[in-house]
Enzyme design. Structure first.
Site, mmCIF file in Angstrom:
data_model
loop_
_atom_site.group_PDB
_atom_site.id
_atom_site.type_symbol
_atom_site.label_atom_id
_atom_site.label_comp_id
_atom_site.label_asym_id
_atom_site.label_seq_id
_atom_site.Cartn_x
_atom_site.Cartn_y
_atom_site.Cartn_z
ATOM 1 N N CYS A 1 3.377 -5.105 6.391
ATOM 2 C CA CYS A 1 3.091 -4.494 5.231
ATOM 3 C C CYS A 1 4.516 -3.880 4.592
ATOM 4 C CB CYS A 1 1.988 -3.121 5.446
ATOM 5 S SG CYS A 1 0.370 -3.957 5.251
ATOM 6 N N HIS B 1 0.618 -1.242 -0.053
ATOM 7 C CA HIS B 1 0.067 -0.047 -0.158
ATOM 8 C C HIS B 1 0.707 0.860 -0.194
ATOM 9 C CE1 HIS B 1 0.521 0.713 4.194
ATOM 10 N NE2 HIS B 1 0.897 -0.329 4.705
#
Length: 420
Positions: A345, A327
């Site tokens: 992440c 992301h």
């Protein structure tokens, strides 16, 4: 070796047996008895199925075709119902007997094509038809296939969710044998029992690019146990796009994007910091979300602690159900390409995340290497199926070597013999 047929076949015209059991006459191309079509083998074989139209066979009982002693031998038997489902069977080495080895479906119409040779080697053929009775139990097993119909990346596994548990290995084999996956182009693949209610199917390698994959169940009317029969299920069709493979090197802090084997982009990234290392291994894109609100409390981080966070996140591509994404992370641009500072992440600049988001789809491959994190779970946290090697994957099948029984799909029953 040439054989001289019996007197009954040494004629220029021979009686043909059609699927309806009616006789028609036809002549060989040159009157040669060796060019005659197969004779009616009704006198050579015996069959344990019903003979009257008013009778129905018990689907619990196996089929059996026997050659009469001293009359010849059976060379081939193909049994198929009106929906195209084959019945697996075994033929004795001497051709004296054939019997079914897989269950019949209830409330179905069957055609059995029997090929024979008499003691002189003359070919014979008989086509038998019969119906089976309705199932005794009303309890049915339903199957829901996934994912939804559409286009996916080449790493997308097929899932089969059962509405009841199947624990017994023999019953699992019945269920698995009836779950069919066909791809164009064709590639070898196998089911794996993830749990008593869930199976995954994948090929040995990734799916071919621009393939069509069709999935359906042949369980309807098939007996699984004394109290459970197969029910109707909705078929599934998906297609694949280009082969997209993403490799994130956690130690080099770089993400490399490949399309059909060609590198087309490299992006500086940050991955999980110590204590929150990104999982190593192959993951499959689950979904894309333009906006996600990410909170540390959802992954067990206490609110108000030094690691706590509550952030608006854009261009989020999900790869695990536990919350691992690729992301946009504008707050860590200074570390991207240099250090790992995330909570697991893979973060990148907003512009890079937008490009990634626009060029990735569900089913594409995202692989992480050189991380100190745990290996990606094979099941339960997304699709880690590709982290199981093919030899071990095959052991997850309830069938011998993961191969369905019976003839290949292209082996159709020929109801009208052709001239030779």
């Amino acid at each position: 070796m040439n054989h001289i047929p019996r007197t009954r076949t040494v004629v220029s015209c021979t009686l043909l047996v059609t699927a309806l059991g009616a006789g028609v006459t036809a002549c060989g191309s040159d009157g040669d008895p060796l060019s005659a079509r197969p004779y009616d083998a009704a006198g050579l074989i015996s069959f344990n199925g019903p003979t009257g139209a008013e009778k129905r066979a018990d689907p619990d009982k196996p089929l059996e075709v026997t050659a009469k002693s001293g009359e010849g031998r059976i060379t081939d038997v193909t049994a198929q119902d009106s929906t195209g489902r084959y019945v697996a069977g075994e033929l004795a080495a001497d051709g004296s007997r054939w019997h079914s080895t897989s269950p019949l479906a209830a409330n179905a119409h069957y055609t059995v094509a029997v090929s024979t040779e008499d003691e002189d080697g003359a070919p014979g053929r008989k086509v038998l038809t019969f119906d089976t009775s309705k199932p005794r139990s009303k309890k049915r097993l339903g199957v829901t296939f996934g994912p939804d119909a559409g286009e996916y990346g080449v790493g997308q596994p097929i899932t089969a969710q059962l509405d009841q548990e199947i624990k017994d290995k023999a019953q699992r084999a019945i269920v698995e044998r009836a779950l069919r996956v066909d791809s164009v182009p064709a590639v070898p693949g196998s089911w794996y029992w993830v749990s008593d209610k869930e199976l995954h199917y994948r090929p040995k390698e990734y799916w071919p690019t621009h393939a069509t994959v069709q999935v359906h169940s042949n369980l309807d009317g098939i007996k699984i146990s004394d109290r459970l029969w197969g029910g109707k299920s909705k078929a599934l069709k998906i297609t694949t796009g280009d082969r997209i493979e993403v490799v994130t090197d956690a130690s080099a802090h770089q993400l490399t994007f490949y399309k059909n084997g060609e590198q087309i982009e490299q992006i500086p990234v940050t991955t999980g910091k110590p204590g929150y290392e990104t999982r190593n291994g192959v993951k499959v894109v689950l979904e894309k979300q333009y906006f996600v609100r990410m909170r540390g409390t959802t992954v067990g981080i206490a609110e108000g602690s030094s690691d706590s966070y509550d952030l608006p996140v854009y261009y989020a591509t999900r790869v695990t159900w536990s919350g691992e994404y690729v992301h946009a992370a504008p707050w860590s641009v200074g570390s991207q390409g240099y250090a790992n500072v995330s909570h697991g992440c893979t973060g990148m600049s907003t512009s890079s995340a937008e490009w990634f988001f626009d060029n990735i789809r569900a089913g594409d491959i995202v692989k992480v290497v050189n991380s100190n994190g745990d290996p990606m779970e094979p099941f339960g946290n997304g699709f880690g199926d590709w982290n199981v090697d093919w030899k071990k994957w095959r052991t997850g099948s309830a069938l011998t070597n993961g191969t369905p029984d019976g003839p290949a799909p292209g082996d159709a029953v020929r109801l009208q013999p052709t001239a030779v």
